[in-house]
Design a protein around this motif. Structure first.
Motif, short mmCIF file in Angstrom:
data_model
loop_
_atom_site.label_atom_id
_atom_site.label_comp_id
_atom_site.label_asym_id
_atom_site.label_seq_id
_atom_site.Cartn_x
_atom_site.Cartn_y
_atom_site.Cartn_z
N VAL A 1 -45.70 63.79 -67.82
CA VAL A 1 -43.88 63.61 -68.49
C VAL A 1 -44.21 66.24 -69.52
O VAL A 1 -45.41 65.72 -69.25
CB VAL A 1 -43.67 63.21 -69.27
CG1 VAL A 1 -42.50 63.78 -70.67
CG2 VAL A 1 -43.84 61.94 -69.08
N THR B 1 -47.94 62.91 -71.86
CA THR B 1 -47.60 61.85 -72.11
C THR B 1 -47.62 61.71 -70.23
O THR B 1 -47.31 62.32 -69.84
CB THR B 1 -46.03 61.24 -72.74
OG1 THR B 1 -45.93 61.67 -73.87
CG2 THR B 1 -44.98 60.60 -71.85
N LYS C 1 -46.86 53.03 -69.72
CA LYS C 1 -46.37 54.45 -70.39
C LYS C 1 -47.42 54.89 -71.09
O LYS C 1 -48.17 53.91 -72.36
CB LYS C 1 -45.18 54.48 -71.41
CG LYS C 1 -44.75 56.19 -72.02
CD LYS C 1 -43.96 55.20 -72.66
CE LYS C 1 -43.17 57.13 -73.66
NZ LYS C 1 -41.84 56.94 -74.60
N TYR D 1 -34.60 63.31 -74.21
CA TYR D 1 -34.85 62.22 -75.34
C TYR D 1 -35.12 61.06 -75.30
O TYR D 1 -35.79 60.78 -73.68
CB TYR D 1 -33.02 61.65 -75.37
CG TYR D 1 -32.23 61.29 -73.69
CD1 TYR D 1 -32.29 60.76 -73.45
CD2 TYR D 1 -31.85 62.61 -73.37
CE1 TYR D 1 -31.57 60.33 -72.02
CE2 TYR D 1 -30.73 62.56 -72.22
CZ TYR D 1 -31.18 61.40 -71.57
OH TYR D 1 -30.83 61.06 -70.51
N GLU D 2 -35.71 60.25 -76.24
CA GLU D 2 -36.76 58.76 -75.92
C GLU D 2 -36.13 57.87 -77.09
O GLU D 2 -35.31 57.95 -78.29
CB GLU D 2 -38.07 59.25 -75.98
CG GLU D 2 -38.84 57.89 -76.03
CD GLU D 2 -40.29 59.08 -76.19
OE1 GLU D 2 -41.00 58.57 -74.88
OE2 GLU D 2 -40.77 59.43 -76.80
N ASP D 3 -36.98 57.11 -76.62
CA ASP D 3 -36.63 55.14 -77.93
C ASP D 3 -34.70 55.71 -78.16
O ASP D 3 -34.13 55.05 -79.39
CB ASP D 3 -37.63 55.55 -78.84
CG ASP D 3 -38.98 55.63 -78.48
OD1 ASP D 3 -38.94 54.86 -77.70
OD2 ASP D 3 -40.27 56.76 -78.58
N ARG D 4 -33.69 55.61 -77.73
CA ARG D 4 -32.18 55.64 -77.37
C ARG D 4 -31.81 54.14 -78.28
O ARG D 4 -32.24 53.76 -77.17
CB ARG D 4 -31.84 55.87 -76.82
CG ARG D 4 -31.52 57.93 -76.46
CD ARG D 4 -30.46 58.40 -75.85
NE ARG D 4 -30.02 57.67 -74.76
CZ ARG D 4 -29.49 58.48 -74.05
NH1 ARG D 4 -28.68 59.31 -74.56
NH2 ARG D 4 -29.01 57.60 -72.75
N THR E 1 -39.60 65.93 -72.65
CA THR E 1 -38.86 65.04 -73.20
C THR E 1 -37.45 64.97 -73.66
O THR E 1 -37.66 66.17 -74.55
CB THR E 1 -39.32 63.85 -74.05
OG1 THR E 1 -40.56 63.88 -73.01
CG2 THR E 1 -38.61 62.16 -74.09
#
Length: 161
Positions: A150, A80, A121, A155-158, A153
């Motif tokens: 990257v 990513t 992204k 956390y993502e898409d919280r 990661t």
């Protein structure tokens, strides 16, 4: 400790209409496949009342869709990166988002304030694939790029609730 929203989680008092809607939105953001029965139990309403509320939240545009979350690594897209792009010629039309929309490796395109115009992204399989994508982005949209890869990661898409 449970992360679900229920009348008991609200502090003991009765839930207001806005509280119920927020609890429904939060529950659906965490699990878009939750049944109306499960949602009804979480907010203390009947199944039919929850169904009506969810339908109204959809009609108001607060719920814009339901989708599956895919594991990019398992799909072979383990790299990513964030790619900041700036037009090479300020005199040309600013149409980079539409010019790049067909590139499936671009997961998101944000217009940003600052030196760059957009932040992309991207997800690709390898450094070689990233290099090829960057070349395609530069040629297709006539932009310069600045890339951040990257490493991990947390956390993502919280959900926003």
């Amino acid at each position: 400790m449970s992360s679900s929203s229920s009348p008991a989680d609200h502090g003991g008092g009765p839930l207001t209409s806005g509280d119920v809607d927020r609890a429904l939105l939060a529950a659906l953001a965490r699990d878009g496949r939750a049944s109306y029965t499960e949602l009804a139990e979480r907010v203390g309403l009947s199944v039919s009342a929850v169904h009506q509320r969810v339908r109204r939240l959809e009609q108001r545009g607060l719920i814009t869709g339901y989708h599956a979350k895919l594991d990019a690594k398992a799909l072979g897209l383990g790299l990513t990166a964030f790619v900041a792009i700036t037009p090479s010629d300020a005199a040309t039309p600013d149409d980079a988002p539409s010019l790049l929309a067909h590139l499936r490796e671009i997961e998101a395109c944000h217009s940003v304030a600052g030196v760059e115009s957009y932040l992309l992204k991207v997800r690709v399989s390898s450094p070689d694939a990233l290099e090829a994508l960057l070349r395609t982005i530069r040629q297709t949209a006539n932009v310069s790029t600045r890339t951040t890869v990257v490493l991990s990661t947390f956390y993502e898409d919280r959900p926003p609730l």
